[in-house]
Design a protein around this motif. Structure first.
Motif, PDB file in Angstrom:
ATOM      1  N   GLU A 141       0.648  -1.156   0.033  1.00 57.07           N
ATOM      2  CA  GLU A 141      -0.144   0.020   0.064  1.00 57.07           C
ATOM      3  C   GLU A 141       0.898   1.277   0.108  1.00 57.07           C
ATOM      4  OE1 GLU A 141      -2.879  -0.003   2.972  1.00 57.07           O
ATOM      5  OE2 GLU A 141      -4.146  -1.385   2.119  1.00 57.07           O
ATOM      6  N   LYS A 142       1.991   1.117   0.700  1.00 53.89           N
ATOM      7  CA  LYS A 142       2.870   2.281   0.613  1.00 53.89           C
ATOM      8  C   LYS A 142       3.777   2.456  -0.680  1.00 53.89           C
ATOM      9  CE  LYS A 142       3.399   2.596   5.612  1.00 53.89           C
ATOM     10  NZ  LYS A 142       4.523   2.353   6.718  1.00 53.89           N
ATOM     11  N   SER A 143       3.852   1.482  -1.345  1.00 54.11           N
ATOM     12  CA  SER A 143       4.482   1.386  -2.546  1.00 54.11           C
ATOM     13  C   SER A 143       3.822   0.626  -3.615  1.00 54.11           C
ATOM     14  CB  SER A 143       6.197   0.649  -2.594  1.00 54.11           C
ATOM     15  OG  SER A 143       6.624   0.886  -3.806  1.00 54.11           O
ATOM     16  N   PRO A 144       2.741   1.241  -4.324  1.00 50.82           N
ATOM     17  CA  PRO A 144       1.728   0.457  -4.865  1.00 50.82           C
ATOM     18  C   PRO A 144       1.729   0.428  -6.536  1.00 50.82           C
ATOM     19  CG  PRO A 144       0.576   2.685  -4.238  1.00 50.82           C
ATOM     20  CD  PRO A 144       2.268   2.490  -3.900  1.00 50.82           C
ATOM     21  N   MET A 145       2.889   1.158  -6.876  1.00 51.25           N
ATOM     22  CA  MET A 145       3.328   1.142  -8.414  1.00 51.25           C
ATOM     23  C   MET A 145       4.447   0.165  -8.805  1.00 51.25           C
ATOM     24  SD  MET A 145       2.060   4.799  -9.683  1.00 51.25           S
ATOM     25  CE  MET A 145       3.526   5.689  -9.106  1.00 51.25           C
ATOM     26  N   ILE A 146       4.420  -0.170  -9.959  1.00 44.52           N
ATOM     27  CA  ILE A 146       5.751  -0.934 -10.337  1.00 44.52           C
ATOM     28  C   ILE A 146       5.901  -0.651 -11.825  1.00 44.52           C
ATOM     29  CG2 ILE A 146       4.274  -3.040 -10.633  1.00 44.52           C
ATOM     30  CD1 ILE A 146       6.849  -4.818 -10.631  1.00 44.52           C
ATOM     31  N   ALA A 147       7.171  -0.376 -12.312  1.00 47.55           N
ATOM     32  CA  ALA A 147       7.562  -0.315 -13.654  1.00 47.55           C
ATOM     33  C   ALA A 147       8.687  -1.100 -14.020  1.00 47.55           C
ATOM     34  CB  ALA A 147       8.025   1.333 -13.868  1.00 47.55           C
ATOM     35  N   VAL A 153      -0.323  -0.533 -11.469  1.00 52.18           N
ATOM     36  CA  VAL A 153      -0.671   0.073 -10.409  1.00 52.18           C
ATOM     37  C   VAL A 153      -1.784  -0.644  -9.369  1.00 52.18           C
ATOM     38  CG1 VAL A 153      -1.625   2.326  -9.641  1.00 52.18           C
ATOM     39  CG2 VAL A 153       0.019   2.106 -11.718  1.00 52.18           C
ATOM     40  N   LEU A 154      -1.656  -0.518  -8.088  1.00 51.38           N
ATOM     41  CA  LEU A 154      -2.696  -1.083  -7.237  1.00 51.38           C
ATOM     42  C   LEU A 154      -3.216  -0.009  -6.445  1.00 51.38           C
ATOM     43  CD1 LEU A 154      -0.563  -3.873  -5.774  1.00 51.38           C
ATOM     44  CD2 LEU A 154      -2.259  -4.055  -7.294  1.00 51.38           C
ATOM     45  N   PRO A 155      -4.477  -0.187  -5.885  1.00 52.68           N
ATOM     46  CA  PRO A 155      -4.952   0.755  -4.876  1.00 52.68           C
ATOM     47  C   PRO A 155      -4.070   0.920  -3.784  1.00 52.68           C
ATOM     48  CG  PRO A 155      -6.692  -1.015  -5.592  1.00 52.68           C
ATOM     49  CD  PRO A 155      -5.410  -1.275  -6.008  1.00 52.68           C
ATOM     50  N   PRO A 156      -4.086   2.201  -3.130  1.00 55.78           N
ATOM     51  CA  PRO A 156      -5.061   3.116  -3.379  1.00 55.78           C
ATOM     52  C   PRO A 156      -5.005   4.180  -4.459  1.00 55.78           C
ATOM     53  CG  PRO A 156      -3.671   3.885  -1.536  1.00 55.78           C
ATOM     54  CD  PRO A 156      -3.200   2.572  -2.172  1.00 55.78           C
ATOM     55  N   VAL A 157      -3.687   3.999  -5.203  1.00 54.11           N
ATOM     56  CA  VAL A 157      -3.188   5.024  -6.362  1.00 54.11           C
ATOM     57  C   VAL A 157      -4.412   4.796  -7.360  1.00 54.11           C
ATOM     58  CG1 VAL A 157      -1.551   5.565  -7.949  1.00 54.11           C
ATOM     59  CG2 VAL A 157      -0.833   5.156  -5.693  1.00 54.11           C
ATOM     60  N   SER A 158      -4.795   3.628  -7.805  1.00 52.96           N
ATOM     61  CA  SER A 158      -5.738   3.083  -8.584  1.00 52.96           C
ATOM     62  C   SER A 158      -7.040   2.793  -7.877  1.00 52.96           C
ATOM     63  CB  SER A 158      -5.276   2.109  -9.339  1.00 52.96           C
ATOM     64  OG  SER A 158      -6.449   1.815 -10.333  1.00 52.96           O
ATOM     65  N   PRO A 159      -7.931   3.928  -7.366  1.00 51.32           N
ATOM     66  CA  PRO A 159      -8.883   3.379  -6.311  1.00 51.32           C
ATOM     67  C   PRO A 159      -9.823   2.323  -6.917  1.00 51.32           C
ATOM     68  CG  PRO A 159      -9.098   5.506  -7.216  1.00 51.32           C
ATOM     69  CD  PRO A 159      -7.737   5.198  -7.572  1.00 51.32           C
ATOM     70  N   GLU A 160     -10.100   2.448  -8.132  1.00 51.24           N
ATOM     71  CA  GLU A 160     -11.531   1.488  -8.753  1.00 51.24           C
ATOM     72  C   GLU A 160     -10.683   0.141  -8.910  1.00 51.24           C
ATOM     73  OE1 GLU A 160     -12.513   3.527 -12.436  1.00 51.24           O
ATOM     74  OE2 GLU A 160     -13.565   5.080 -11.360  1.00 51.24           O
ATOM     75  N   GLY A 161      -9.538  -0.303  -8.821  1.00 48.38           N
ATOM     76  CA  GLY A 161      -9.050  -1.512  -9.170  1.00 48.38           C
ATOM     77  C   GLY A 161      -7.579  -1.734  -9.532  1.00 48.38           C
ATOM     78  N   PRO A 162      -7.083  -2.607  -9.578  1.00 47.16           N
ATOM     79  CA  PRO A 162      -5.821  -2.957 -10.232  1.00 47.16           C
ATOM     80  C   PRO A 162      -5.612  -2.465 -11.577  1.00 47.16           C
ATOM     81  CG  PRO A 162      -6.103  -4.870  -8.691  1.00 47.16           C
ATOM     82  CD  PRO A 162      -7.413  -4.128  -8.973  1.00 47.16           C
ATOM     83  N   THR A 163      -4.545  -1.944 -12.203  1.00 52.69           N
ATOM     84  CA  THR A 163      -4.499  -2.033 -13.569  1.00 52.69           C
ATOM     85  C   THR A 163      -3.331  -2.047 -14.213  1.00 52.69           C
ATOM     86  OG1 THR A 163      -4.748  -0.192 -15.483  1.00 52.69           O
ATOM     87  CG2 THR A 163      -4.391   0.630 -13.215  1.00 52.69           C
ATOM     88  N   PHE A 164      -2.751  -2.714 -15.507  1.00 53.06           N
ATOM     89  CA  PHE A 164      -1.580  -2.707 -15.784  1.00 53.06           C
ATOM     90  C   PHE A 164      -1.416  -2.545 -17.441  1.00 53.06           C
ATOM     91  CE2 PHE A 164      -3.127  -7.234 -15.350  1.00 53.06           C
ATOM     92  CZ  PHE A 164      -2.971  -7.608 -16.889  1.00 53.06           C
ATOM     93  N   THR A 165      -0.433  -2.386 -17.718  1.00 52.03           N
ATOM     94  CA  THR A 165      -0.204  -2.189 -19.443  1.00 52.03           C
ATOM     95  C   THR A 165       1.089  -2.973 -19.553  1.00 52.03           C
ATOM     96  OG1 THR A 165      -1.315   0.174 -19.496  1.00 52.03           O
ATOM     97  CG2 THR A 165       0.035  -0.435 -21.218  1.00 52.03           C
ATOM     98  N   ILE A 166       1.127  -3.724 -20.717  1.00 53.01           N
ATOM     99  CA  ILE A 166       2.511  -4.376 -21.265  1.00 53.01           C
ATOM    100  C   ILE A 166       2.389  -4.012 -22.703  1.00 53.01           C
ATOM    101  CG2 ILE A 166       3.290  -6.363 -21.791  1.00 53.01           C
ATOM    102  CD1 ILE A 166       1.408  -7.878 -19.698  1.00 53.01           C
TER     103      ILE A 166
END
Length: 230
Positions: free
Chosen positions: A68-74, A87-100
């Protein structure tokens, strides 16, 4: 683990050479970008728990912390070299999202860009003369506008010379067949500026700087003033 987590539909999309990007939105819908079709909805969805597992699998494989404190990964996926952004919540509050985003499977020569009418003969002649004269060239454009593909087309021309190239970037995208070249990559501890300093000790004829999004702009300006134009 990642392939099984993504499922057969997304897995087949990633294997398709015409697919350039796969996206999983917070609502679960999976979209894809294709060279021939453009952007389209695949008709597939992925539940939040599965999307989160995919992101965590990538983080685990690269030994990156994700919470939760580090919810993003590149990251850069091992093997394929595709770029992954999750990106995970809470940064993406509506749910997990990713792009490849996949790398181009081949380099398009300038002659093919002419055939496809991506550029005009006058532009091609000007670019070739600029490369031969070792002019500094800055390639800019919107996301997914073809900057990398175009850059690699120009690098193919430089690669036919006997000049020594030093290339550096943060994510592997540049492709060049030059016989005498050194490829360097920045890390969390080694900046693009550090790589520029190191490159000067490698006796370069030309310095090629990859994607620039921030402080690296200063590195580009410094590279242009080191006596290694083009």
């Amino acid at each position: 683990l990642l392939t099984s987590g993504l499922g057969p539909t997304v897995g087949s999309l990633l294997k398709d050479p015409d697919i350039t990007e796969v996206r999983a939105n917070p609502d679960g819908k999976i979209w894809a970008c294709c060279r021939k079709r453009g952007k389209f909805f695949t008709g597939d969805t992925i539940p939040p728990s599965k999307a989160q597992n995919v992101i965590q699998t990538v983080a685990y494989s690269l030994k990156l912390e994700l919470n939760e404190k580090s919810p993003m990964i590149a990251a850069e996926l091992k093997g394929s070299g595709a770029r992954f952004q999750g990106v995970l919540p809470p940064v993406s509050p509506e749910g997990p999202t990713f792009t490849i985003r996949k790398h181009s499977s081949r380099v398009f020569p300038l002659s093919e860009l002419l055939e496809r009418k991506c550029i005009k003969p006058l532009h091609a002649e000007y670019l070739i003369s600029a490369l031969e004269a070792r002019q500094n060239i800055l390639i800019a454009g919107a996301t997914d506008s073809g900057k990398t593909a175009f850059t690699n087309s120009l690098l193919q021309i430089i690669g036919k010379t006997t000049q020594r190239l030093i290339m550096f970037e943060d994510t592997r995208e540049l492709q060049c067949d030059a016989e005498d070249k050194v490829y360097l990559r920045s890390t969390d501890l080694i900046s693009m500026g550090d790589l520029l300093f190191a490159s000067l000790r490698f006796s370069p004829d030309r310095i090629i700087v990859g994607e620039v999004r921030g402080a690296e702009a200063v590195t580009v300006l410094r590279a242009w003033n080191t006596g290694h134009p083009g």
